[in-house]
Design an enzyme around this catalytic site. Sequence first.
Site, short mmCIF file in Angstrom:
data_model
loop_
_atom_site.label_atom_id
_atom_site.label_comp_id
_atom_site.label_asym_id
_atom_site.label_seq_id
_atom_site.Cartn_x
_atom_site.Cartn_y
_atom_site.Cartn_z
N GLU A 153 0.87 -1.17 0.00
CA GLU A 153 0.00 0.00 0.00
C GLU A 153 0.91 1.23 0.00
O GLU A 153 1.75 1.39 0.88
CB GLU A 153 -0.85 -0.05 1.27
CG GLU A 153 -1.98 0.93 1.37
CD GLU A 153 -2.80 0.70 2.64
OE1 GLU A 153 -4.00 0.98 2.61
OE2 GLU A 153 -2.24 0.23 3.65
N ASN A 191 -5.29 -0.92 7.29
CA ASN A 191 -5.34 -1.04 8.75
C ASN A 191 -6.53 -0.36 9.40
O ASN A 191 -6.84 -0.67 10.55
CB ASN A 191 -4.03 -0.55 9.36
CG ASN A 191 -2.98 -1.63 9.31
OD1 ASN A 191 -3.29 -2.79 9.00
ND2 ASN A 191 -1.74 -1.30 9.61
#
Length: 284
Positions: A153, A191
């Site tokens: 990411e 996350n």
Amino acid sequence: MNIKTVGVVGAGVMGIGVAQNLAQTGHDVILVDIKEEILDKAKQEIKNNIRFQSFFQRKDQPENLEEVLHRIEFSTNYKFLENVEFVIENVTEKWDTKKQVYALIDPICSADCIFAANTSAIPITRIASATKRADKVVGIHFMNPVPMKPMVEMIRGYHTSETTIEIAKKMLSQMGKECILVNDSPGFVSNRVLMLTINEAVFLLQDQVATAEDIDKIFKGCFGHKMGPLETADLIGLDTILFSIEVLYESFNDSKYRPCPLLKKMVDAGLYGRKNGKGFYAYQ
């Protein structure tokens, strides 16, 4: 721009994986940490990882262990970063610690050097504010174990330039990684979802709704996940999970991110997961 020399700051689980991946894809690496014993442990871990990985060897990776290790310089001296072209920072998910690291390396590294923050939750714009090169700071959230995960990411901070993004993409391509570019927000995409899932799984365990084994079996058997949320927490490190969820709680002031008391208790007890042998499961 063909990046040849990369600085890796922090020789924990993620820093070890990043350094290994870089060396296996032909880069020269300077791995920096504050203690010789940490670096000695990192060197041994890299040896163990490469030996294990040799069973699943990819053609683009050198097979010779010594060849890989020869590309990595282990040092406690940050001055060795003065000539690197790219730095990947992997220190603990505590803002005060990260801020000190960037204040230290910013005047050491060349003006053209790009800083990539390997963070799971701390905003990239905040990290960039600790430097005098905000346009050259980008987030790269590597997944664990780094050498075996093909995607990362990438996070664009408020000031991150297009040039920095393109160089970072090229750097990742050289490492054999594909990236998904997202905008800056605490926890980013992965996350904000994953930490909530893990934290809620710990609440389920605390409330005695199910055992750790059964919670994980449901995710693997019902949803096809390779690992359940508690197994994933052990792999990441319970201390890292707690730091990350605390960043989300502080950043959004939203009670849905409140850390589970059992998670806090386990971290206080030193039960960090795979990294030290005991978390939700025991490891030899």
